[in-house]
Design a protein around this motif. Structure first.
Motif, PDB file in Angstrom:
ATOM      1  N   GLY A 108       0.966  -0.923  -0.340  1.00  0.00           N
ATOM      2  CA  GLY A 108      -0.641   0.195  -0.282  1.00  0.00           C
ATOM      3  C   GLY A 108       0.908   1.268  -0.199  1.00  0.00           C
ATOM      4  O   GLY A 108       0.257   2.314  -0.210  1.00  0.00           O
ATOM      5  N   VAL A 109       1.915   1.619   0.308  1.00  0.00           N
ATOM      6  CA  VAL A 109       2.651   1.774   0.169  1.00  0.00           C
ATOM      7  C   VAL A 109       4.448   2.165  -1.168  1.00  0.00           C
ATOM      8  O   VAL A 109       4.488   1.091  -1.411  1.00  0.00           O
ATOM      9  CB  VAL A 109       3.829   2.402   1.333  1.00  0.00           C
ATOM     10  CG1 VAL A 109       4.911   3.427   1.234  1.00  0.00           C
ATOM     11  CG2 VAL A 109       2.750   1.853   2.439  1.00  0.00           C
ATOM     12  N   ALA A 143       6.305  10.888  11.472  1.00  0.00           N
ATOM     13  CA  ALA A 143       6.138  11.352   9.296  1.00  0.00           C
ATOM     14  C   ALA A 143       5.916  10.723   8.572  1.00  0.00           C
ATOM     15  O   ALA A 143       4.851  10.774   7.643  1.00  0.00           O
ATOM     16  CB  ALA A 143       7.039  11.839   9.697  1.00  0.00           C
ATOM     17  N   PHE A 144       6.281   9.200   9.139  1.00  0.00           N
ATOM     18  CA  PHE A 144       6.113   7.481   7.854  1.00  0.00           C
ATOM     19  C   PHE A 144       4.151   8.244   8.461  1.00  0.00           C
ATOM     20  O   PHE A 144       3.425   7.267   7.139  1.00  0.00           O
ATOM     21  CB  PHE A 144       6.677   7.165   7.947  1.00  0.00           C
ATOM     22  CG  PHE A 144       6.676   5.513   7.439  1.00  0.00           C
ATOM     23  CD1 PHE A 144       6.553   5.794   6.371  1.00  0.00           C
ATOM     24  CD2 PHE A 144       5.764   4.948   8.226  1.00  0.00           C
ATOM     25  CE1 PHE A 144       5.828   4.241   5.882  1.00  0.00           C
ATOM     26  CE2 PHE A 144       4.947   3.522   7.326  1.00  0.00           C
ATOM     27  CZ  PHE A 144       5.692   2.765   6.144  1.00  0.00           C
ATOM     28  N   GLY A 145       3.882   7.139   9.282  1.00  0.00           N
ATOM     29  CA  GLY A 145       2.595   6.962   9.906  1.00  0.00           C
ATOM     30  C   GLY A 145       1.679   7.986   9.480  1.00  0.00           C
ATOM     31  O   GLY A 145       1.152   7.569   9.439  1.00  0.00           O
ATOM     32  N   ASP A 146       2.291   9.572   9.458  1.00  0.00           N
ATOM     33  CA  ASP A 146       1.318  10.601   9.265  1.00  0.00           C
ATOM     34  C   ASP A 146       0.719  10.631   7.783  1.00  0.00           C
ATOM     35  O   ASP A 146      -0.409  10.499   7.598  1.00  0.00           O
ATOM     36  CB  ASP A 146       1.018  11.618   9.821  1.00  0.00           C
ATOM     37  CG  ASP A 146       1.115  11.481  11.279  1.00  0.00           C
ATOM     38  OD1 ASP A 146       0.948  11.010  11.630  1.00  0.00           O
ATOM     39  OD2 ASP A 146       2.229  13.609  11.693  1.00  0.00           O
ATOM     40  N   SER A 147       2.087  10.068   7.162  1.00  0.00           N
ATOM     41  CA  SER A 147       1.892  10.515   4.964  1.00  0.00           C
ATOM     42  C   SER A 147       1.489   9.513   4.685  1.00  0.00           C
ATOM     43  O   SER A 147       0.904   9.204   3.875  1.00  0.00           O
ATOM     44  CB  SER A 147       3.478  10.398   4.904  1.00  0.00           C
ATOM     45  OG  SER A 147       3.914   9.351   5.163  1.00  0.00           O
ATOM     46  N   GLU A 148       0.837   8.479   5.225  1.00  0.00           N
ATOM     47  CA  GLU A 148       0.446   7.029   4.793  1.00  0.00           C
ATOM     48  C   GLU A 148      -0.650   6.529   5.360  1.00  0.00           C
ATOM     49  O   GLU A 148      -1.187   5.187   5.208  1.00  0.00           O
ATOM     50  CB  GLU A 148       1.614   5.545   5.062  1.00  0.00           C
ATOM     51  CG  GLU A 148       3.147   5.735   4.399  1.00  0.00           C
ATOM     52  CD  GLU A 148       2.770   6.314   3.024  1.00  0.00           C
ATOM     53  OE1 GLU A 148       1.781   5.557   2.170  1.00  0.00           O
ATOM     54  OE2 GLU A 148       3.646   6.832   2.212  1.00  0.00           O
ATOM     55  N   SER A 194      12.102   4.272   8.120  1.00  0.00           N
ATOM     56  CA  SER A 194      10.359   4.856   8.227  1.00  0.00           C
ATOM     57  C   SER A 194      10.305   3.919   9.483  1.00  0.00           C
ATOM     58  O   SER A 194       8.907   4.744   9.763  1.00  0.00           O
ATOM     59  CB  SER A 194       9.503   3.588   7.294  1.00  0.00           C
ATOM     60  OG  SER A 194       9.949   4.913   5.579  1.00  0.00           O
ATOM     61  N   PHE A 195      10.650   2.518   9.725  1.00  0.00           N
ATOM     62  CA  PHE A 195      10.154   2.306  10.858  1.00  0.00           C
ATOM     63  C   PHE A 195      11.154   1.431  10.938  1.00  0.00           C
ATOM     64  O   PHE A 195      12.256   0.856  10.426  1.00  0.00           O
ATOM     65  CB  PHE A 195       8.980   1.027  10.465  1.00  0.00           C
ATOM     66  CG  PHE A 195       9.372   0.346   9.352  1.00  0.00           C
ATOM     67  CD1 PHE A 195       9.150  -1.432  10.193  1.00  0.00           C
ATOM     68  CD2 PHE A 195       8.543   0.200   8.048  1.00  0.00           C
ATOM     69  CE1 PHE A 195       9.393  -1.761   8.383  1.00  0.00           C
ATOM     70  CE2 PHE A 195       8.904  -0.590   6.700  1.00  0.00           C
ATOM     71  CZ  PHE A 195       9.333  -1.974   7.441  1.00  0.00           C
ATOM     72  N   VAL A 196      11.295   0.493  12.736  1.00  0.00           N
ATOM     73  CA  VAL A 196      12.025  -0.282  12.900  1.00  0.00           C
ATOM     74  C   VAL A 196      11.462  -1.077  13.393  1.00  0.00           C
ATOM     75  O   VAL A 196      10.196  -1.280  14.047  1.00  0.00           O
ATOM     76  CB  VAL A 196      12.458  -0.002  14.721  1.00  0.00           C
ATOM     77  CG1 VAL A 196      13.581   0.003  15.339  1.00  0.00           C
ATOM     78  CG2 VAL A 196      12.952   2.462  14.096  1.00  0.00           C
TER      79      VAL A 196
END
Length: 203
Positions: free
Chosen positions: A26-27, A68-73, A108-110
């Motif tokens: 989805g990204v 920021a990644f969570g908000d944008s996606e 973007s994530f850990v």
């Protein structure tokens, strides 16, 4: 590197960070992924936790995302990241926390270092973070670590917290300078366009 640094006099605790990339369902495009050891990272890296838990509280199949990644996606706590790793492995991680990562240090994530090794096929340290014992001399310990790295790992660089921040500031400043230059060029082109249009209209 981590084992050698851990044996330096004055060093108290050591943890590692690994980096890889993955495609998230989805990204669009690839996302940078960091791997940390939840059992040793606490106290060594100051995660600015926005919601949920930080990387030090992750389980094997958990993930902590950059806000920021969570908000944008449109991804948040409780959601699942369906990931395709460089090894061709299809796997999923449950989002348990959000951190604010202005310097893009974590990607973007850990995920956990175990997940990075098993799912991504990456078990090398991209960065080693060391903590100094309370009773140790900070400057002397730092000097011993830098001497070790220079002697045994010449392609690596040992930095303290301030030096790391300064390096990141320089990188951001270079990027901003490029953006300002492009904006200035766009303004100049626009001015020529306006002048040319006015000149033709007057003519």
């Amino acid at each position: 590197v981590a084992n050698d640094v851990a044996n330096v006099e004055g060093v108290d605790t050591v943890t590692t960070l690994g980096y890889s990339h993955a495609t998230v369902s989805g990204v669009s495009g690839e996302e940078r992924v960091a791997g940390v050891d939840p059992t040793s990272v606490e106290g060594l890296i100051d995660f600015e936790v926005e919601d949920g838990t930080g990387p030090d509280g992750m389980a094997r199949d958990d993930a902590v995302i950059d806000k920021a990644f969570g908000d944008s996606e449109g991804v948040g706590i409780g959601d699942t990241l369906d990931v395709l790793t460089p090894t061709g492995t299809q796997t999923s991680y449950r989002v348990v926390g959000e951190v604010k990562d202005n310097a893009d240090f974590l990607g973007s994530f850990v995920v956990t270092s175990d997940a990075l090794r098993d799912d991504f096929g990456y078990d090398q340290a991209g960065a080693v973070v060391a903590g100094v014992a309370e009773e140790a001399d900070l400057d002397a310990t730092e000097e011993r670590v830098k001497e070790l790295v220079d002697r045994q790992y010449p392609i690596a660089e040992a930095m303290n917290t301030e030096e790391l921040k300064e390096t990141q500031r320089e990188q951001l400043s270079g990027l901003l300078s490029l953006i300002y230059a492009l904006l200035a060029l766009a303004v100049i082109v626009s001015i020529f366009g306006i002048v040319n249009t006015l000149a033709l209209s007057i003519h």
